[in-house]
Design a protein around this motif. Structure first.
Motif, PDB file in Angstrom:
ATOM      1  N   UNK A   1      -7.040 -27.265 -40.856  1.00  0.00           N
ATOM      2  CA  UNK A   1      -7.415 -25.926 -40.397  1.00  0.00           C
ATOM      3  C   UNK A   1      -6.280 -24.927 -40.610  1.00  0.00           C
ATOM      4  N   UNK A   2      -5.045 -25.378 -40.416  1.00  0.00           N
ATOM      5  CA  UNK A   2      -3.908 -24.484 -40.639  1.00  0.00           C
ATOM      6  C   UNK A   2      -3.769 -24.146 -42.120  1.00  0.00           C
ATOM      7  N   UNK A   3      -4.044 -25.111 -42.965  1.00  0.00           N
ATOM      8  CA  UNK A   3      -3.992 -24.869 -44.410  1.00  0.00           C
ATOM      9  C   UNK A   3      -5.035 -23.839 -44.827  1.00  0.00           C
ATOM     10  N   UNK A   4      -6.226 -23.979 -44.283  1.00  0.00           N
ATOM     11  CA  UNK A   4      -7.299 -23.056 -44.667  1.00  0.00           C
ATOM     12  C   UNK A   4      -7.127 -21.676 -44.047  1.00  0.00           C
TER      13      UNK A   4
ATOM     14  N   UNK B   1      -3.297 -17.230 -44.451  1.00  0.00           N
ATOM     15  CA  UNK B   1      -3.438 -15.985 -45.216  1.00  0.00           C
ATOM     16  C   UNK B   1      -2.416 -14.978 -44.704  1.00  0.00           C
ATOM     17  N   UNK B   2      -1.880 -14.116 -45.564  1.00  0.00           N
ATOM     18  CA  UNK B   2      -0.878 -13.130 -45.130  1.00  0.00           C
ATOM     19  C   UNK B   2      -1.431 -12.211 -44.044  1.00  0.00           C
ATOM     20  N   UNK B   3      -0.673 -12.043 -42.951  1.00  0.00           N
ATOM     21  CA  UNK B   3      -1.067 -11.164 -41.847  1.00  0.00           C
ATOM     22  C   UNK B   3       0.154 -10.901 -40.986  1.00  0.00           C
ATOM     23  N   UNK B   4       0.100  -9.875 -40.105  1.00  0.00           N
ATOM     24  CA  UNK B   4       1.238  -9.610 -39.210  1.00  0.00           C
ATOM     25  C   UNK B   4       1.633 -10.860 -38.430  1.00  0.00           C
ATOM     26  N   UNK B   5       2.904 -10.877 -37.998  1.00  0.00           N
ATOM     27  CA  UNK B   5       3.469 -12.079 -37.374  1.00  0.00           C
ATOM     28  C   UNK B   5       2.648 -12.568 -36.186  1.00  0.00           C
ATOM     29  N   UNK B   6       2.301 -11.653 -35.255  1.00  0.00           N
ATOM     30  CA  UNK B   6       1.563 -12.060 -34.059  1.00  0.00           C
ATOM     31  C   UNK B   6       0.200 -12.626 -34.421  1.00  0.00           C
ATOM     32  N   UNK B   7      -0.501 -11.915 -35.295  1.00  0.00           N
ATOM     33  CA  UNK B   7      -1.827 -12.386 -35.698  1.00  0.00           C
ATOM     34  C   UNK B   7      -1.729 -13.658 -36.535  1.00  0.00           C
TER      35      UNK B   7
ATOM     36  N   UNK C   1      -2.337 -21.253 -33.401  1.00  0.00           N
ATOM     37  CA  UNK C   1      -3.041 -21.503 -32.143  1.00  0.00           C
ATOM     38  C   UNK C   1      -4.518 -21.821 -32.344  1.00  0.00           C
ATOM     39  N   UNK C   2      -5.205 -20.983 -33.107  1.00  0.00           N
ATOM     40  CA  UNK C   2      -6.646 -21.188 -33.277  1.00  0.00           C
ATOM     41  C   UNK C   2      -6.964 -22.519 -33.969  1.00  0.00           C
ATOM     42  N   UNK C   3      -6.291 -22.854 -35.076  1.00  0.00           N
ATOM     43  CA  UNK C   3      -6.559 -24.167 -35.692  1.00  0.00           C
ATOM     44  C   UNK C   3      -6.257 -25.339 -34.749  1.00  0.00           C
ATOM     45  N   UNK C   4      -5.177 -25.191 -33.959  1.00  0.00           N
ATOM     46  CA  UNK C   4      -4.826 -26.269 -33.027  1.00  0.00           C
ATOM     47  C   UNK C   4      -5.897 -26.432 -31.953  1.00  0.00           C
ATOM     48  N   UNK C   5      -6.377 -25.307 -31.413  1.00  0.00           N
ATOM     49  CA  UNK C   5      -7.427 -25.374 -30.396  1.00  0.00           C
ATOM     50  C   UNK C   5      -8.720 -25.931 -30.970  1.00  0.00           C
ATOM     51  N   UNK C   6      -9.042 -25.524 -32.184  1.00  0.00           N
ATOM     52  CA  UNK C   6     -10.255 -26.017 -32.835  1.00  0.00           C
ATOM     53  C   UNK C   6     -10.154 -27.523 -33.096  1.00  0.00           C
ATOM     54  N   UNK C   7      -8.992 -27.948 -33.590  1.00  0.00           N
ATOM     55  CA  UNK C   7      -8.779 -29.373 -33.853  1.00  0.00           C
ATOM     56  C   UNK C   7      -8.823 -30.173 -32.554  1.00  0.00           C
TER      57      UNK C   7
END
Length: 200
Positions: free
Chosen positions: A51-54, A57-63, A70-76
């Motif tokens: 999930x982290x690999x997918x 994508x480039x985005x601001x540091x916080x996002x 966080x989101x991939x970890x929670x999803x996993x």
């Protein structure tokens, strides 16, 4: 202490509890839970990485931290937890069904003819429990587990150990005899006696 005779009707529930608390089975159940935990951990690490690999994508540091960590970890974690619970309850169901079937077979094996009551005698002189043609002496190989409903006896080691039970419910004399033999066994240094408070 005088000789004690315990007469009772054999039951599926008694043999079910006898099998469920069998030391060999408890070890298998314990290591099975460890194996299930390992599988869940491996799935979490794998899905978290994927999930982290997918999500990289480039985005601001916080996002970026939220979307890529966080989101991939929670999803996993969520997916791993679901798989863990499904497998856990599936194996519990299979174990329960298997124990029920085995308990029924044991009851049929030892059930006296014509539905008569089963009899176990504790012979003080021989310091042994007599069950028909079987005899189980009090010694280092005898393990006793006391639950809220039964006294469970295991003689020997491993999967093939001899086992029997005595229900605690019954008439006043039966209950007094059970209490008496429980105290005797608990005080005996030759018996591995264990009081079991919680079920699983």
């Amino acid at each position: 202490m005088q000789n004690k005779a315990f007469t009772f009707k054999l039951s599926d529930e008694g043999y079910y509890e006898l099998l469920k608390n069998m030391p060999y089975f408890r070890k298998v159940y314990f290591f099975g839970n460890i194996g299930l935990g390992v599988i869940t951990t491996v799935l979490f690490l794998y899905w978290n990485h994927e999930f982290q690999e997918s999500a990289s994508t480039p985005s601001p540091v916080m996002f970026a931290f939220i979307s890529q960590v966080m989101f991939p970890a929670l999803l996993a974690f969520g997916l791993s937890l679901v798989v863990h619970l499904v497998l856990y309850f599936y194996f519990r169901f299979r174990i329960h069904a298997s124990l029920k079937k085995s308990a029924r077979r044991l009851k049929e094996k030892y059930q006296p003819a014509n539905g008569e009551e089963y009899k176990i005698v504790f012979d003080q002189d021989q310091n042994a429990f007599l069950l028909g043609n079987r005899q189980h002496g009090i010694g280092q190989n005898l393990k006793v587990v006391s639950t809220s409903r039964h006294l469970l006896f295991y003689d020997g080691d491993g999967k093939s150990q001899e086992k029997f039970y005595i229900p605690k419910d019954g008439g006043k004399e039966h209950q007094e005899d059970v209490a008496c033999i429980s105290v005797y066994l608990e005080k005996s240094s030759a018996v591995q006696y264990k009081e079991k408070e919680k079920d699983w």
